[in-house]
Design an enzyme around this catalytic site. Structure first.
Site, PDB file in Angstrom:
ATOM      1  N   CYS A   2       0.786  -1.195   0.000  1.00 30.52           N
ATOM      2  CA  CYS A   2       0.000   0.000   0.000  1.00 30.52           C
ATOM      3  C   CYS A   2       0.838   1.273   0.000  1.00 30.52           C
ATOM      4  CB  CYS A   2      -0.914  -0.021   1.209  1.00 30.52           C
ATOM      5  SG  CYS A   2      -2.298   1.052   1.063  1.00 30.52           S
ATOM      6  N   LYS A 605      -6.933   2.970   2.189  1.00 34.54           N
ATOM      7  CA  LYS A 605      -7.466   4.283   1.831  1.00 34.54           C
ATOM      8  C   LYS A 605      -7.525   4.474   0.321  1.00 34.54           C
ATOM      9  CE  LYS A 605      -8.878   8.506   2.502  1.00 34.54           C
ATOM     10  NZ  LYS A 605     -10.269   8.741   2.944  1.00 34.54           N
TER      11      LYS A 605
END
Length: 610
Positions: A2, A605
């Site tokens: 990520c 996110k």
């Protein structure tokens, strides 16, 4: 995926790398790691399952030194969360971190195994490390080895490669996963998000699709997909340095809920006057494009999809232009028909959502008259690749569950709808003024709505021990119910569903009992009486009702129906306004349950993989 951070400097970089990872924690992750090499080619790799703090403690204990390094937070896509699957991965002297998904990794794995390579992890990333190690045997440089490697990869990647035998440089490649390079004085950096680097530089360059860059302390050399050296724009960032600070708030999500009045003011600034929308402020050539639009196609994911669904009602009711909204991951695999003079609008907080980006690229081949994005991150892929962009100015959003990005998207969409209707002569001056005045009033109204926090906190105790919740709305408040249900399931882990209230009798009524909370969004509009009938359907079957109702709506509560009275606001902006209590409800239910509000399990996110 990520998060990625890299640095080439004269000073020790371990602290910079770890701090960069801290700033990317909001993206979600399950493990973290660093690899640092010093000028004598001594390499230290440390990986940990769990929080960045555990990695930081290990780095401090090991007294890691070295001026060149790479770091990563991992959100599992191939292989379970574990230390052995954490990045960086190694092959001989090569260390690699990677965001994305290598779709042909199984074929490459078999090829590499036939060459004698042994795999330690279950990840697709390890194939990159072995491929680079193989290519470096015959290549003239690490740069050439990486260029040869990426030509063999299918899928999305933002990958960074370090060779312990050449500690003066790192090489980074990008296709479908964002990489930004930060420029210092006698030192240079890279990351997957500029927020990771704001404490060390304000000057950034975004790599384009297919770019490969070689980074040293003194120079950044960028090469396009054909291998030609190219120049990319370097821009100064005005992003907030302290965006990663919660301040007085318990969580980033709570902070961002309270930042919405300011975020809305910033989003509207310069785009509306006292009584009109400034069409030219929406984007380059916006007036000319909007005057020709006959159809709008919105493509988005998650919360942004819910914003698009809300705006569909506005496009058709206010501007008189037909509008379709589609989930990006469905749109890109459907054989759709492009309508004449159709405007494509992509919605994304990050501007890097993989499915939305892929949908934009597909749409460019399908004859849309123009592609517009409504986005919160300047310089992101969606912004760079769209014909024009309408920035939301929400500021950095850290919490995984989106709040201020959603409400600012809605405000931007309402301004766009008004400009579209204005350009096509479909709304009067009086109507335009009414919309603009409603927008101007909204920040103050939301500030007032936030004062209901204690009442909603008390209400949240009724939900904390429940396993299911139903949300109902009609018209543009159906997507608001959808967004409310998404927020509750994201951060409290309570199963929640949203329905158009008129659909109750077509199935969902079977779920109603005394253990099923039913939340109703009930503004005072022309669908109110219909909605009241739906409420009575739930009431007659013993359902537990929570009605967020306009003060003029005329609901009367009892032991099975709690009324949360909302001040009357304009029908035009009511959908944005009613979002606020829904966010607060989800937040306090999660708080009572003790879940990780800002980093809910299994979620990231910015979803930069398909």
């Amino acid at each position: 995926m990520c998060g990625i951070v890299g640095a080439v400097a004269q000073r020790d970089v371990a602290e910079i790398l770890v701090e960069g990872l801290r700033r990317l924690e909001y993206r979600g992750y399950d493990s973290a790691g660093v690899a640092v090499v010093d000028s004598q080619s001594n390499l230290t790799r440390i990986r940990r399952l769990g929080k960045v703090q555990e990695l930081a403690d290990a780095v401090d204990q090991a007294e890691v030194v070295g001026g060149t390094g790479i770091a990563h937070t991992r959100w599992a896509t191939h292989g379970e969360p574990s230390e052995i699957n954490a990045h960086p991965h190694q092959s001989g002297d090569i260390s690699v971190v990677h965001n994305g998904i290598i779709e042909n990794h199984e074929t490459l794995r078999e090829l590499l195994q036939s060459r004698g390579y042994v795999f330690e992890s279950q990840t697709d990333t390890e194939v990159i490390a072995h491929l680079v190690e193989w290519e470096l045997r015959t290549a003239a440089s690490l740069l050439e080895a990486v260029q040869k490697t990426v030509k063999q990869l299918e899928g999305a990647y933002g990958t960074v490669v370090l060779d312990r035998n050449d500690p003066s440089r790192i090489v980074v490649a990008r296709s479908g996963s964002p990489i930004v390079i930060g420029f210092g004085v006698g030192e240079n950096f890279l990351a997957s998000d500029q927020l990771a680097l704001l404490n060390v530089t304000r000057r950034f360059m975004y790599l384009e699709e297919g770019d490969v860059a070689e980074i040293t302390r003194r120079e950044v050399a960028v090469y396009d997909a054909s291998g030609e050296r190219v120049e990319r724009e370097i821009a100064e960032s005005n992003a907030e340095h302290d965006a990663g600070d919660k301040g007085q708030y318990r969580h980033f999500m709570q902070k961002e809920i309270y930042e919405q009045p300011t975020a809305l003011i910033n989003t509207m600034e310069g785009r509306i006057t006292a009584d009109s929308v400034v069409t030219e402020a929406i984007g380059v050539n916006a007036a000319e494009i909007l005057s020709k639009v006959e159809h709008v196609q919105i493509v988005a994911c998650g919360t942004s999809y819910n914003a698009g669904m809300t705006a569909r009602y506005w496009f058709e009711d206010i501007a008189g232009v037909s509008c379709d909204v589609e989930i990006a991951s469905e749109f890109r695999y459907r054989k759709f028909v492009t309508r004449p003079n159709s405007l494509l609008i992509t919605l994304s907080q990050s501007g890097e959502t993989a499915d939305t980006l892929a949908a934009l690229r597909l749409a460019k081949e399908k004859g849309y008259m123009a592609a517009m994005t409504i986005c919160n991150v300047a310089g992101s892929s969606l912004v760079r690749e769209s014909d024009f962009a309408f920035m939301t100015r929400a500021g950095v959003e850290i919490g995984v569950a989106s709040t201020k990005a959603f409400t600012t998207q809605l405000a931007a969409l309402l301004m766009l709808v008004t400009a579209l209707g204005k350009q096509q002569g479909r709304i009067s001056k009086e109507k335009e003024k009414e919309i603009v005045e409603a927008l101007h009033a909204l920040p103050k109204q939301i500030n007032a709505a936030l004062s209901f926090e204690k009442d909603i906190e008390a209400l949240a105790t009724d939900f904390a021990d429940k396993h299911h919740t139903l949300f109902l709305g009609r018209g543009e408040f159906y997507p608001i119910a959808m967004e409310a249900s998404l927020k509750l399931k994201e951060i409290s882990y309570i199963h929640a569903e949203a329905y158009a209230a008129g659909e109750l009798k077509h199935g969902p009524l079977a779920l109603i009992d005394a253990d099923m909370p039913v939340v109703v969004v009930a503004p005072s509009n022309d669908l109110l009486e219909k909605l009241k009938s739906n409420v009575e359907e739930v009431r007659a079957r013993g359902g537990l009702l929570y009605v967020f109702a306009d003060a003029d709506a005329g609901f009367e509560g009892d032991e099975t129906m709690k009324i949360i009275t909302m001040p009357h606001v304009s029908e035009i902006t009511a959908a944005i306004y009613y979002t606020i209590p829904m966010q607060l409800l989800s937040y306090y239910v999660a708080l009572i349950k003790g879940t990780d509000v800002d980093q809910p399990r299994n979620l990231a996110k910015a979803v930069t993989v398909e």
